[in-house]
Design an enzyme around this catalytic site. Structure first.
Site, mmCIF file in Angstrom:
data_model
loop_
_atom_site.group_PDB
_atom_site.id
_atom_site.type_symbol
_atom_site.label_atom_id
_atom_site.label_comp_id
_atom_site.label_asym_id
_atom_site.label_seq_id
_atom_site.Cartn_x
_atom_site.Cartn_y
_atom_site.Cartn_z
ATOM 1 C CG ASP A 219 -0.437 -0.074 2.663
ATOM 2 O OD1 ASP A 219 0.835 -0.187 2.535
ATOM 3 O OD2 ASP A 219 -1.034 -0.010 3.461
ATOM 4 C CB SER A 220 4.551 1.696 0.036
ATOM 5 O OG SER A 220 4.808 0.586 -1.072
ATOM 6 C CD GLU B 278 0.674 -1.807 8.083
ATOM 7 O OE1 GLU B 278 0.237 -0.857 8.833
ATOM 8 O OE2 GLU B 278 1.126 -1.244 6.832
ATOM 9 C CD GLU C 182 8.173 -0.578 7.494
ATOM 10 O OE1 GLU C 182 7.018 -1.159 7.114
ATOM 11 O OE2 GLU C 182 8.138 0.564 7.043
HETATM 12 O O1 KIV Z 1 3.557 -1.153 1.589
HETATM 13 C C1 KIV Z 1 4.823 -1.801 1.590
HETATM 14 O O2 KIV Z 1 5.427 -1.475 0.377
HETATM 15 C C2 KIV Z 1 5.231 -2.491 2.601
HETATM 16 C C3 KIV Z 1 6.527 -2.643 2.622
HETATM 17 C C4 KIV Z 1 7.586 -1.438 2.814
HETATM 18 C C5 KIV Z 1 7.209 -3.796 3.475
HETATM 19 O O3 KIV Z 1 4.585 -2.733 3.450
#
Ligand code: KIV
Length: 276
Positions: A49-50, A120, A186
């Site tokens: 979701d980044s 998460e 993380e």
């Molecule tokens: O959303 C993401 O890219 C992530 C990674 C940084 C682990 O959760």
């Protein structure tokens, strides 16, 4: 003529079986072309979701929707033939309870074709992880810094120093006991990530968590250096594509302004020359 052997896609049990073996290689991917680049080199491609921050300019991942995850998830699945896609469950799509989580995880899997999801949370998500895994949804968990909780954490901090360490260990153990096939750590201090990795029977995938994890994940745009203004400590830049793109766009702009581009070879003459 010898046909090349069929490519067998990686699945969650393959990842689980890699515990303690050769390090697992993971990068994010949000589009088909990047998935194609990642596929030959990585075990997993995370549709994180980044993407909300990296591609859509959002201030955090909190505003990411199911529709965004499905659109990018489909694009990535189309670009992979071996590496396993994992789709992040966006904020608000699973926290209400196991039924809501199942409904949305099933939708992510059915509409993208990915065989796994990531969510998460630790102890407080254990019931949900158990509910999902018992019903055919392979879950990768994510503890330590959980970016969807940035507003309660108060920033993108290291999580697990001093008295916080026991809580992160308990979170990781709860996810394993609930049936997660792997877990992201993380921004967890190195000593703690090593202890968690040794304590668990499922692979740990680190990001800013040191070398002792069973694998590593990075945001692909970060490691390619696509951003000139974002340099977190835990990212190693393997390329400087942002700088290269800036120089290329500046040259293009100058050439358009001076009419150096397009040159004759980029155009189409009125009449084709006859071949002699
Ligand atoms: O959303 C993401 O890219 C992530 C990674 C940084 C682990 O959760």
């Amino acid at each position: 003529m010898s046909a090349s052997p069929p490519v067998r896609p990686v699945l969650p049990p393959d990842i689980k079986a890699r515990k303690g073996g050769a390090p697992l290689v993971v990068l994010t991917a949000y589009t088909t072309p990047v998935a194609r680049l990642v596929d030959p080199h990585c075990d997993m491609a995370l549709v994180g979701d980044s993407l909300g921050m990296v591609l859509h300019g959002l201030p955090s991942t909190v505003g990411v929707t199911m529709e965004m995850m499905i659109l990018h998830g489909r694009a990535v699945v189309r670009g992979l033939s071996r590496a396993m896609p994992i789709i992040d469950m966006p904020f608000g799509s699973y926290e209400e309870g196991p039924q809501q989580a199942f409904r949305n995880a099933a939708r992510l899997m059915a509409e993208t074709g990915a065989p796994s999801v990531k969510l998460e949370g630790g102890v407080h998500m254990a019931d949900t992880i158990a509910f999902l895994t018992a019903r055919g949804v392979p879950v990768m968990a994510h503890v330590g810094l959980t970016p969807q909780s940035v507003n309660t954490l108060g920033g993108y901090k290291v999580v697990g120093r001093a008295e916080e360490a026991d809580k992160v260990m308990a979170d990781a153990r709860a996810c394993e006991a609930a049936g997660a096939f792997a877990i992201v750590l993380e921004k967890v201090p190195e000593g703690l990530s090593g202890r968690i990795t040794r304590a668990l029977t499922i692979p740990t995938i680190g990001i800013g968590a040191g070398v002792d994890c069973d694998g590593q994940v990075l945001v692909v745009d970060d490691m390619l250096g696509l951003f000139t203004d974002f340099r977190p400590k835990f990212v190693k830049r393997y390329a400087d594509l942002g700088k290269q793109a800036d120089a290329a766009i500046a040259t293009y702009a100058a050439e358009v302004r001076t009419r150096a581009f397009p040159a004759p070879e980029h155009g189409f003459p009125d009449v084709l020359k006859a071949k002699s």
